[in-house]
Design a protein around this motif. Structure first.
Motif, PDB file in Angstrom:
ATOM      1  N   VAL A 194       0.834  -1.198   0.000  1.00  0.00           N
ATOM      2  CA  VAL A 194       0.000   0.000   0.000  1.00  0.00           C
ATOM      3  C   VAL A 194       0.868   1.248   0.000  1.00  0.00           C
ATOM      4  N   THR A 195       0.471   2.263  -0.801  1.00  0.00           N
ATOM      5  CA  THR A 195       1.122   3.569  -0.788  1.00  0.00           C
ATOM      6  C   THR A 195       0.168   4.580  -0.170  1.00  0.00           C
ATOM      7  N   THR A 196       0.538   5.144   0.959  1.00  0.00           N
ATOM      8  CA  THR A 196      -0.304   6.142   1.620  1.00  0.00           C
ATOM      9  C   THR A 196       0.066   7.539   1.143  1.00  0.00           C
ATOM     10  N   LEU A 197      -0.774   8.530   1.488  1.00  0.00           N
ATOM     11  CA  LEU A 197      -0.462   9.913   1.140  1.00  0.00           C
ATOM     12  C   LEU A 197       0.741  10.387   1.947  1.00  0.00           C
ATOM     13  N   SER A 198       1.574  11.212   1.326  1.00  0.00           N
ATOM     14  CA  SER A 198       2.708  11.796   2.033  1.00  0.00           C
ATOM     15  C   SER A 198       2.225  12.928   2.922  1.00  0.00           C
ATOM     16  N   PRO A 199       3.013  13.356   3.914  1.00  0.00           N
ATOM     17  CA  PRO A 199       2.613  14.496   4.745  1.00  0.00           C
ATOM     18  C   PRO A 199       2.311  15.744   3.912  1.00  0.00           C
ATOM     19  N   GLU A 200       3.074  15.965   2.839  1.00  0.00           N
ATOM     20  CA  GLU A 200       2.834  17.133   1.992  1.00  0.00           C
ATOM     21  C   GLU A 200       1.502  17.017   1.250  1.00  0.00           C
ATOM     22  N   GLU A 201       1.174  15.817   0.794  1.00  0.00           N
ATOM     23  CA  GLU A 201      -0.100  15.604   0.107  1.00  0.00           C
ATOM     24  C   GLU A 201      -1.275  15.772   1.064  1.00  0.00           C
ATOM     25  N   VAL A 202      -1.117  15.253   2.282  1.00  0.00           N
ATOM     26  CA  VAL A 202      -2.166  15.429   3.293  1.00  0.00           C
ATOM     27  C   VAL A 202      -2.396  16.907   3.569  1.00  0.00           C
ATOM     28  N   ALA A 203      -1.323  17.664   3.758  1.00  0.00           N
ATOM     29  CA  ALA A 203      -1.437  19.093   4.049  1.00  0.00           C
ATOM     30  C   ALA A 203      -2.137  19.831   2.917  1.00  0.00           C
ATOM     31  N   ALA A 204      -1.832  19.484   1.668  1.00  0.00           N
ATOM     32  CA  ALA A 204      -2.458  20.143   0.530  1.00  0.00           C
ATOM     33  C   ALA A 204      -3.959  19.871   0.479  1.00  0.00           C
ATOM     34  N   TRP A 205      -4.346  18.635   0.730  1.00  0.00           N
ATOM     35  CA  TRP A 205      -5.773  18.297   0.729  1.00  0.00           C
ATOM     36  C   TRP A 205      -6.514  18.966   1.882  1.00  0.00           C
ATOM     37  N   ARG A 206      -5.880  19.023   3.044  1.00  0.00           N
ATOM     38  CA  ARG A 206      -6.549  19.655   4.184  1.00  0.00           C
ATOM     39  C   ARG A 206      -6.699  21.157   3.958  1.00  0.00           C
ATOM     40  N   ALA A 207      -5.739  21.779   3.291  1.00  0.00           N
ATOM     41  CA  ALA A 207      -5.839  23.204   3.000  1.00  0.00           C
ATOM     42  C   ALA A 207      -6.989  23.486   2.042  1.00  0.00           C
ATOM     43  N   ALA A 208      -7.290  22.562   1.168  1.00  0.00           N
ATOM     44  CA  ALA A 208      -8.364  22.750   0.186  1.00  0.00           C
ATOM     45  C   ALA A 208      -9.735  22.358   0.729  1.00  0.00           C
ATOM     46  N   ALA A 209      -9.802  21.852   1.964  1.00  0.00           N
ATOM     47  CA  ALA A 209     -11.005  21.197   2.465  1.00  0.00           C
ATOM     48  C   ALA A 209     -12.257  22.062   2.626  1.00  0.00           C
ATOM     49  N   PRO A 210     -12.208  23.276   3.209  1.00  0.00           N
ATOM     50  CA  PRO A 210     -13.452  23.949   3.588  1.00  0.00           C
ATOM     51  C   PRO A 210     -14.534  24.034   2.512  1.00  0.00           C
ATOM     52  N   PRO A 211     -14.282  24.601   1.330  1.00  0.00           N
ATOM     53  CA  PRO A 211     -15.360  24.680   0.348  1.00  0.00           C
ATOM     54  C   PRO A 211     -15.749  23.322  -0.211  1.00  0.00           C
ATOM     55  N   LEU A 212     -14.808  22.394  -0.265  1.00  0.00           N
ATOM     56  CA  LEU A 212     -15.116  21.072  -0.803  1.00  0.00           C
ATOM     57  C   LEU A 212     -15.977  20.262   0.163  1.00  0.00           C
ATOM     58  N   LEU A 213     -15.750  20.436   1.471  1.00  0.00           N
ATOM     59  CA  LEU A 213     -16.605  19.779   2.456  1.00  0.00           C
ATOM     60  C   LEU A 213     -18.024  20.340   2.395  1.00  0.00           C
ATOM     61  N   GLU A 214     -18.164  21.646   2.196  1.00  0.00           N
ATOM     62  CA  GLU A 214     -19.484  22.252   2.020  1.00  0.00           C
ATOM     63  C   GLU A 214     -20.197  21.620   0.824  1.00  0.00           C
ATOM     64  N   ARG A 215     -19.474  21.466  -0.263  1.00  0.00           N
ATOM     65  CA  ARG A 215     -20.051  20.880  -1.476  1.00  0.00           C
ATOM     66  C   ARG A 215     -20.473  19.437  -1.237  1.00  0.00           C
ATOM     67  N   LEU A 216     -19.642  18.678  -0.518  1.00  0.00           N
ATOM     68  CA  LEU A 216     -19.972  17.284  -0.227  1.00  0.00           C
ATOM     69  C   LEU A 216     -21.174  17.191   0.701  1.00  0.00           C
ATOM     70  N   TRP A 217     -21.272  18.074   1.698  1.00  0.00           N
ATOM     71  CA  TRP A 217     -22.429  18.078   2.599  1.00  0.00           C
ATOM     72  C   TRP A 217     -23.708  18.347   1.809  1.00  0.00           C
ATOM     73  N   ALA A 218     -23.675  19.284   0.863  1.00  0.00           N
ATOM     74  CA  ALA A 218     -24.843  19.559   0.030  1.00  0.00           C
ATOM     75  C   ALA A 218     -25.241  18.314  -0.771  1.00  0.00           C
ATOM     76  N   HIS A 219     -24.252  17.587  -1.262  1.00  0.00           N
ATOM     77  CA  HIS A 219     -24.526  16.340  -1.990  1.00  0.00           C
ATOM     78  C   HIS A 219     -25.166  15.301  -1.084  1.00  0.00           C
ATOM     79  N   LEU A 220     -24.647  15.144   0.123  1.00  0.00           N
ATOM     80  CA  LEU A 220     -25.191  14.156   1.054  1.00  0.00           C
ATOM     81  C   LEU A 220     -26.611  14.505   1.459  1.00  0.00           C
ATOM     82  N   ARG A 221     -26.897  15.795   1.658  1.00  0.00           N
ATOM     83  CA  ARG A 221     -28.265  16.222   1.962  1.00  0.00           C
ATOM     84  C   ARG A 221     -29.210  15.838   0.835  1.00  0.00           C
ATOM     85  N   ARG A 222     -28.744  16.053  -0.392  1.00  0.00           N
ATOM     86  CA  ARG A 222     -29.611  15.760  -1.543  1.00  0.00           C
ATOM     87  C   ARG A 222     -29.890  14.276  -1.659  1.00  0.00           C
TER      88      ARG A 222
END
Length: 227
Positions: A194-222
């Protein structure tokens, strides 16, 4: 209609909490058990011990954050919610569920490391709390909150999971993500190296999270039929 940000008033908090409970049930992540809570001032609103798709705003239970006993009607595992809020001032909502993939992953690993970008929205890694007993005392709940640490999700071995967020919708969104992360963990580790995400990749995804989590929550509600 509520979004992940609409918890500024008591009415808004209650409405957002009930919708999150209905979505959690609609996604099939709970059966007869599970609960969702939201921090409101110096207290916590939590769903009662009943099927979450049947919960109404008039049934929510108010528990002082500093309580040393639970009020009548509160779910006995409300201690888990209180312990997370006390340990993590940044957390304003908690979801509790028992997805099957989470139960399976918790039986075979001590920590889940993100294998895809969205799993990084749960934390740099997801700890597994090695105690299958119900969190029905302040002491057990405090130990679980300690295991959670700075992560936004905690697998409870033999007992499901807790996820945290800034709102009930975000906590439920993370529960859905945790279920997916555990399914991927089980599939990948059964297939070979298995290849896991690197610390740098994790940090990049977490930095992008806020608007994407909002979008995913809207999808789950629907897809849960509450939008």
């Amino acid at each position: 209609m509520t979004t992940v940000g609409e918890t500024s008033s008591a009415t808004g908090a209650a409405t957002a909490l009930v919708e999150a409970a209905h979505v959690l049930a609609g996604l099939g992540l709970v059966t007869a058990f599970g609960h969702v809570s939201v921090r409101h001032g110096d207290s916590v609103l939590v769903t009662p011990p009943k099927e979450l798709d049947l919960v109404g705003t008039d049934e929510l239970i108010d528990i002082p954050l500093a309580a040393d006993t639970l009020p009548a009607g509160a779910p006995p595992e409300a201690w888990g919610h209180l312990a997370v809020y006390r340990a993590r001032p940044d957390v304003a909502a908690v979801a509790r569920a028992q997805p099957e993939a989470v139960l399976a992953a918790g039986a075979v690993t001590e920590r889940i490391t993100p294998l895809h970008g969205q799993a990084a929205w749960l934390g740099a890694s997801i700890p597994v709390h090695d105690d299958a007993r119900l969190l029905r005392s302040a002491e057990r709940a405090e130990r679980a909150a300690h295991t959670l640490g700075a992560s936004d999700a905690l697998v409870l071995r033999g007992n499901g999971a807790l996820t945290a967020g800034a709102t009930p919708g975000l906590a439920v969104t993370r529960m859905w993500l945790l279920d997916a992360a555990c399914r991927m963990h089980l599939a990948a580790h059964g297939a070979g190296p298995v290849t896991t995400l690197s610390p740098e990749e994790v940090a990049a995804w977490r930095a992008a999270a806020p608007p994407l989590l909002e979008r995913l929550w809207a999808h789950l509600r629907r897809i849960a039929g509450t939008a």
